[in-house]
Write an enzyme that holds these catalytic residues in place. Structure first.
Site, short mmCIF file in Angstrom:
data_model
loop_
_atom_site.label_atom_id
_atom_site.label_comp_id
_atom_site.label_asym_id
_atom_site.label_seq_id
_atom_site.Cartn_x
_atom_site.Cartn_y
_atom_site.Cartn_z
N TYR A 105 26.25 9.32 35.96
CA TYR A 105 25.59 10.50 35.49
C TYR A 105 25.46 11.76 36.82
CZ TYR A 105 25.16 8.91 30.90
OH TYR A 105 25.70 8.42 29.76
N ARG A 113 28.55 13.46 37.33
CA ARG A 113 28.84 14.53 36.12
C ARG A 113 27.96 15.86 36.28
NH1 ARG A 113 28.50 10.96 30.96
NH2 ARG A 113 28.91 12.91 29.83
N ASP A 139 27.14 19.17 28.83
CA ASP A 139 26.95 20.20 29.89
C ASP A 139 26.32 21.28 29.27
OD1 ASP A 139 30.50 20.54 28.65
OD2 ASP A 139 28.95 21.80 28.15
N HIS A 163 23.01 15.31 21.90
CA HIS A 163 23.33 13.86 22.85
C HIS A 163 22.51 14.21 24.13
CE1 HIS A 163 26.93 12.67 20.41
NE2 HIS A 163 26.02 12.18 19.88
N THR A 170 36.59 17.59 19.02
CA THR A 170 35.89 16.06 19.05
C THR A 170 36.85 15.04 18.37
OG1 THR A 170 33.97 15.02 18.20
CG2 THR A 170 34.56 16.97 16.92
N SER A 171 36.79 14.16 18.71
CA SER A 171 37.81 13.15 18.31
C SER A 171 37.47 12.27 16.93
CB SER A 171 38.06 11.78 19.52
OG SER A 171 37.14 11.44 19.87
N ASN A 189 41.03 21.70 17.19
CA ASN A 189 41.25 20.39 17.91
C ASN A 189 42.59 20.11 18.64
OD1 ASN A 189 39.41 18.07 18.74
ND2 ASN A 189 40.92 16.77 18.22
N LEU A 190 42.70 19.66 19.75
CA LEU A 190 44.17 19.62 20.32
C LEU A 190 45.08 18.85 19.60
CD1 LEU A 190 45.74 20.59 23.01
CD2 LEU A 190 44.96 18.40 24.00
C1 BV8 Z 1 23.15 6.06 16.77
C2 BV8 Z 1 25.78 11.34 25.60
C3 BV8 Z 1 21.42 5.22 15.11
C4 BV8 Z 1 26.23 10.41 27.03
C5 BV8 Z 1 27.12 10.24 23.90
C6 BV8 Z 1 26.84 -0.45 17.88
C7 BV8 Z 1 25.53 -0.45 18.31
C8 BV8 Z 1 24.79 1.07 18.09
C9 BV8 Z 1 25.64 1.96 17.90
C10 BV8 Z 1 26.84 1.69 17.22
C11 BV8 Z 1 27.45 0.50 17.36
N1 BV8 Z 1 28.47 0.77 16.58
C12 BV8 Z 1 28.76 1.95 16.32
C13 BV8 Z 1 27.51 2.62 16.62
C14 BV8 Z 1 27.27 4.09 16.32
C15 BV8 Z 1 27.56 4.73 17.85
C16 BV8 Z 1 29.04 4.93 17.86
O1 BV8 Z 1 29.34 6.01 17.18
N2 BV8 Z 1 29.77 4.28 18.59
C17 BV8 Z 1 31.15 4.57 18.66
C18 BV8 Z 1 31.89 4.14 20.15
C19 BV8 Z 1 31.89 3.86 17.35
N3 BV8 Z 1 26.72 5.78 17.92
C20 BV8 Z 1 25.50 5.61 18.62
O2 BV8 Z 1 24.90 4.65 19.20
C21 BV8 Z 1 24.56 6.89 18.25
N4 BV8 Z 1 23.23 6.64 17.89
O3 BV8 Z 1 23.92 5.73 15.86
O4 BV8 Z 1 21.78 5.72 16.42
C22 BV8 Z 1 21.33 6.39 14.06
C23 BV8 Z 1 22.27 6.88 13.46
C24 BV8 Z 1 21.89 8.04 12.68
C25 BV8 Z 1 20.76 8.87 12.71
C26 BV8 Z 1 19.95 8.15 13.50
C27 BV8 Z 1 19.94 7.09 14.29
C28 BV8 Z 1 24.49 7.62 19.73
C29 BV8 Z 1 25.71 8.15 20.04
C30 BV8 Z 1 25.59 9.05 21.27
C31 BV8 Z 1 26.14 8.34 22.61
N5 BV8 Z 1 26.02 9.18 23.59
N6 BV8 Z 1 27.16 11.19 25.06
C32 BV8 Z 1 27.29 10.76 27.77
O5 BV8 Z 1 27.57 11.98 27.22
O6 BV8 Z 1 27.27 10.13 28.76
S1 BV8 Z 1 28.50 10.20 23.00
C33 BV8 Z 1 29.89 11.00 23.95
O7 BV8 Z 1 31.01 10.36 23.36
C34 BV8 Z 1 29.89 12.26 23.87
O8 BV8 Z 1 28.67 12.90 23.78
C35 BV8 Z 1 30.57 12.55 22.54
O9 BV8 Z 1 29.86 12.78 21.60
C36 BV8 Z 1 31.40 11.34 22.51
C37 BV8 Z 1 32.92 11.61 22.70
O10 BV8 Z 1 33.52 12.25 21.66
P1 BV8 Z 1 34.16 13.53 21.61
O11 BV8 Z 1 33.29 14.73 21.95
O12 BV8 Z 1 34.70 13.73 20.40
O13 BV8 Z 1 35.06 13.47 22.94
P2 BV8 Z 1 36.40 12.63 22.82
O14 BV8 Z 1 36.77 12.58 24.22
O15 BV8 Z 1 36.32 11.37 22.12
O16 BV8 Z 1 37.59 13.62 22.07
C38 BV8 Z 1 37.71 14.87 22.65
C39 BV8 Z 1 38.76 15.58 21.55
O17 BV8 Z 1 38.88 16.80 22.07
C40 BV8 Z 1 39.74 14.80 21.33
O18 BV8 Z 1 40.08 14.64 19.92
C41 BV8 Z 1 40.89 15.71 21.94
O19 BV8 Z 1 41.85 15.85 21.09
C42 BV8 Z 1 40.04 17.22 21.74
N7 BV8 Z 1 40.63 18.15 22.96
C43 BV8 Z 1 40.99 17.86 24.24
N8 BV8 Z 1 41.20 19.05 24.78
C44 BV8 Z 1 41.07 19.94 24.03
C45 BV8 Z 1 40.62 19.49 22.73
N9 BV8 Z 1 40.27 20.15 21.70
C46 BV8 Z 1 40.47 21.55 21.66
N10 BV8 Z 1 40.92 22.21 23.03
C47 BV8 Z 1 41.13 21.56 23.79
N11 BV8 Z 1 41.37 21.84 24.91
#
Ligand code: BV8
Length: 248
Positions: free
Chosen positions: A56, A59, A93, A108, A183-184, A208-209
């Site tokens: 962290y 970042r 950020d 988040h 977002t992905s 989205n990209l």
């Molecule tokens: C929850 C902060 C219950 C930290 C983040 C097992 C155990 C526990 C939980 C789970 C489990 N299995 C599944 C879950 C749920 C879990 C989850 O979803 N896991 C995933 C891996 C399957 N979720 C959780 O645990 C959440 N909590 O469920 O609690 C609950 C539910 C409901 C209500 C109450 C309680 C908590 C999740 C939060 C985790 N923390 N961030 C940190 O940043 O270090 S998540 C982190 O990853 C980011 O914050 C972000 O949200 C995520 C990444 O996602 P994106 O933002 O989409 O980024 P990514 O790189 O994936 O995609 C980028 C996109 O941009 C791409 O599509 C690309 O094409 C596009 N792009 C790129 N360049 C451009 C562009 N688009 C436009 N222009 C460009 N130039």
């Protein structure tokens, strides 16, 4: 296009990509060989706090060298000149804020602040002394200074502002707009919000990209860099809505 009465905006790492902030998927979900799900969890913090602190702090320090891009500015303009809106960001950020967005619901958490583990109190800690990756910092709120943790929502923790997000989405109706940018669709519950907005009657638009996992949740998809596509889209919407007159 009829002027919506409300606009719901959700952004992810892609909106900050053109500012030079690496996305999670670009890094193949990895950081220095660790899977994000392995460093962004409470158990990782318990098991190896210094590795998580380093993840962290690097970042947090990088925030000092990036600035908002045209996509952040377009979102701020949509908020300022369009109908009432709620901006929810998955990003930790501060680029939406620095682009002029008056209100951002950072579901988040935020890199700029740290949270006291004893009191739960959060404070902005971005001074030089707070940014050494090998040296964790303590709070200023407790008599016996306590360790501070990153003020972010880890996997397995409850995202911030969910009641407000669900209340806002519940108030969307036909003709309203849900805009999702960069977002992905991997991470829940954020990845399900567009589906919920569509269910409430909103038109769902994605910028989205490339195609996200939840592409089927969108009525309109614009694939390409948000910094290039979003300003023109926002201009077109604001123009059409002003021709349509104020929403009643
Ligand atoms: C929850 C902060 C219950 C930290 C983040 C097992 C155990 C526990 C939980 C789970 C489990 N299995 C599944 C879950 C749920 C879990 C989850 O979803 N896991 C995933 C891996 C399957 N979720 C959780 O645990 C959440 N909590 O469920 O609690 C609950 C539910 C409901 C209500 C109450 C309680 C908590 C999740 C939060 C985790 N923390 N961030 C940190 O940043 O270090 S998540 C982190 O990853 C980011 O914050 C972000 O949200 C995520 C990444 O996602 P994106 O933002 O989409 O980024 P990514 O790189 O994936 O995609 C980028 C996109 O941009 C791409 O599509 C690309 O094409 C596009 N792009 C790129 N360049 C451009 C562009 N688009 C436009 N222009 C460009 N130039």
């Amino acid at each position: 296009m009829k002027r919506p009465s409300r606009v719901f905006i959700l952004t992810g790492a892609g909106v900050s990509a053109e500012s030079g902030v690496p996305t999670f998927r670009d890094a193949n979900g990895l950081w220095e060989g660790h899977r994000f799900e392995d460093v962004a969890t409470p158990s990782a913090w318990r098991r190896d706090p210094l590795t998580v602190w380093r993840f962290y702090t690097l970042r947090r320090r990088a925030l000092l060298n990036v600035k908002p891009n045209a996509a952040h500015v377009a979102v701020a303009r949509l908020q300022a000149e369009g109908p009432p809106s709620l901006l929810v960001s998955q990003n930790v950020d501060d680029l939406h804020q620095r682009a002029g967005s008056a209100s951002v619901l950072s579901m988040h958490g935020q890199l700029r602040s740290l949270r006291c583990e004893a009191s739960g109190r959060c404070e902005e800690r971005m001074a030089e002394d707070d940014l050494h990756e090998g040296h964790m910092v303590t709070c200023t709120c407790c008599a016996a200074p306590s360790r501070m943790r990153p003020d972010v929502v880890w996997f397995g923790e409850t995202p911030l502002g969910m009641p407000k997000i669900h209340d806002w989405i519940g108030r969307l109706s036909d003709g309203d707009l849900c805009l999702v940018v960069g977002t992905s669709g991997h991470v829940f519950p954020a990845a399900d919000l567009a589906r919920q907005a569509r269910q409430a009657g909103a038109r769902t638009v994605l910028v989205n990209l490339d195609e996200p996992l939840n592409a089927g949740d969108f009525d309109e998809v614009h694939l390409g860099p948000a910094g290039k596509l979003l300003p023109g889209l926002v201009d077109t919407w604001l123009e059409a809505w002003s021709a349509d007159g104020p929403s009643v």
